[in-house]
Scaffold this motif. Sequence first.
Motif, PDB file in Angstrom:
ATOM      1  N   THR A  42       1.037  -1.577  -0.517  1.00 61.87           N
ATOM      2  CA  THR A  42       0.004   0.081   0.214  1.00 61.87           C
ATOM      3  C   THR A  42       0.989   1.238   0.468  1.00 61.87           C
ATOM      4  O   THR A  42       0.729   2.161  -0.663  1.00 61.87           O
ATOM      5  N   LEU A  43       1.604   1.460   0.858  1.00 62.65           N
ATOM      6  CA  LEU A  43       2.922   2.318   0.797  1.00 62.65           C
ATOM      7  C   LEU A  43       3.786   2.521  -0.384  1.00 62.65           C
ATOM      8  O   LEU A  43       3.823   3.854  -1.204  1.00 62.65           O
ATOM      9  N   ARG A  44       4.120   1.519  -0.774  1.00 64.44           N
ATOM     10  CA  ARG A  44       4.796   1.789  -1.888  1.00 64.44           C
ATOM     11  C   ARG A  44       3.830   1.531  -3.420  1.00 64.44           C
ATOM     12  O   ARG A  44       3.927   3.007  -4.293  1.00 64.44           O
ATOM     13  N   ALA A  45       2.466   1.881  -4.012  1.00 71.99           N
ATOM     14  CA  ALA A  45       1.433   2.241  -4.681  1.00 71.99           C
ATOM     15  C   ALA A  45       1.272   3.688  -4.665  1.00 71.99           C
ATOM     16  O   ALA A  45       1.267   4.200  -5.100  1.00 71.99           O
ATOM     17  N   LEU A  46       0.748   4.143  -3.299  1.00 70.84           N
ATOM     18  CA  LEU A  46       0.722   5.274  -2.560  1.00 70.84           C
ATOM     19  C   LEU A  46       2.033   6.249  -3.346  1.00 70.84           C
ATOM     20  O   LEU A  46       1.908   7.110  -3.092  1.00 70.84           O
ATOM     21  N   GLN A  47       3.356   5.613  -2.828  1.00 69.59           N
ATOM     22  CA  GLN A  47       4.349   6.759  -3.543  1.00 69.59           C
ATOM     23  C   GLN A  47       4.809   6.463  -5.431  1.00 69.59           C
ATOM     24  O   GLN A  47       5.293   7.869  -5.372  1.00 69.59           O
ATOM     25  N   GLU A  48       4.315   5.834  -5.736  1.00 67.91           N
ATOM     26  CA  GLU A  48       4.044   6.115  -6.921  1.00 67.91           C
ATOM     27  C   GLU A  48       3.004   6.848  -7.359  1.00 67.91           C
ATOM     28  O   GLU A  48       3.764   6.908  -8.395  1.00 67.91           O
ATOM     29  N   ARG A  49       1.960   6.554  -6.600  1.00 68.24           N
ATOM     30  CA  ARG A  49       0.913   7.210  -7.071  1.00 68.24           C
ATOM     31  C   ARG A  49       1.331   8.798  -7.598  1.00 68.24           C
ATOM     32  O   ARG A  49       1.325  10.191  -8.088  1.00 68.24           O
ATOM     33  N   ALA A  50       2.188   9.227  -5.417  1.00 69.62           N
ATOM     34  CA  ALA A  50       2.331  11.487  -5.837  1.00 69.62           C
ATOM     35  C   ALA A  50       3.489  10.801  -6.473  1.00 69.62           C
ATOM     36  O   ALA A  50       3.708  11.650  -6.933  1.00 69.62           O
ATOM     37  N   ASP A  51       4.564   9.942  -6.904  1.00 71.20           N
ATOM     38  CA  ASP A  51       4.988  10.387  -8.080  1.00 71.20           C
ATOM     39  C   ASP A  51       5.033  10.464  -9.198  1.00 71.20           C
ATOM     40  O   ASP A  51       5.341  11.333 -10.089  1.00 71.20           O
ATOM     41  N   ARG A  52       3.958   9.984  -9.722  1.00 67.83           N
ATOM     42  CA  ARG A  52       3.455  10.329 -10.684  1.00 67.83           C
ATOM     43  C   ARG A  52       3.368  11.784 -11.193  1.00 67.83           C
ATOM     44  O   ARG A  52       2.700  12.342 -11.970  1.00 67.83           O
ATOM     45  N   ALA A  53       2.036  11.478  -9.689  1.00 69.67           N
ATOM     46  CA  ALA A  53       1.280  13.186  -8.859  1.00 69.67           C
ATOM     47  C   ALA A  53       2.457  14.442  -9.728  1.00 69.67           C
ATOM     48  O   ALA A  53       2.354  15.872 -10.540  1.00 69.67           O
ATOM     49  N   ILE A  54       3.346  14.241  -9.130  1.00 68.16           N
ATOM     50  CA  ILE A  54       4.153  15.439  -8.960  1.00 68.16           C
ATOM     51  C   ILE A  54       5.097  15.472 -10.213  1.00 68.16           C
ATOM     52  O   ILE A  54       5.443  16.318 -11.188  1.00 68.16           O
TER      53      ILE A  54
END
Length: 183
Positions: free
Chosen positions: A136-148
């Motif tokens: 879950t943390l990895r998925a959230l980090q990937e989503r944040a990275d894509r948004a940035i």
Amino acid sequence: IFKARLDAVLEEVRLRLMTNEGGAFDTLRQTINRHRLKLIERIEDNPNEYVVDLFIPDLVYPHTGPYGQHGLKLVQTFAELATQDALFWCELLDRWLLKAAFVEGMMQPSTKLAKQVADAEAEAEVQRRAATDTATLRALQERADRAIEANKVNLSPEVKADIALVTASTANCQDLPVCTAAT
């Protein structure tokens, strides 16, 4: 004696709001709009910092509903407050300060209770960490990275050189709808 002084000041504020004496109500609206503008500027100037400020409280002390909702609604809330009439503000003063029951309490610090509260907070944090798995943390980090990455603005050095920097001393606040000659 303090409560009597506070009530006297608040009654004076209430009267000034109702009559707009000294431009009190106009000043209230300008103040709300100024804070709304500052919030918008903060979001524009440093969106990454603002997002962190929105989500950290929700992550530390979770509640029901989507993360960051309260902070995301602040701009809209300020806009709605700026449209309220003087009666709204006077009723708030009456309800929460002037006509509300009050209690005066004497408090003594308790090291035992402070330790219990600290231990409970630490345990709640441990439980939140245990409930959030690595995937879950990895998925959230990937989503944040894509948004940035999707929100990056890549300006060439030539374009950056042509952008005029506005500072507090060079800004003309007369062009803003929330400013007056007095501000």
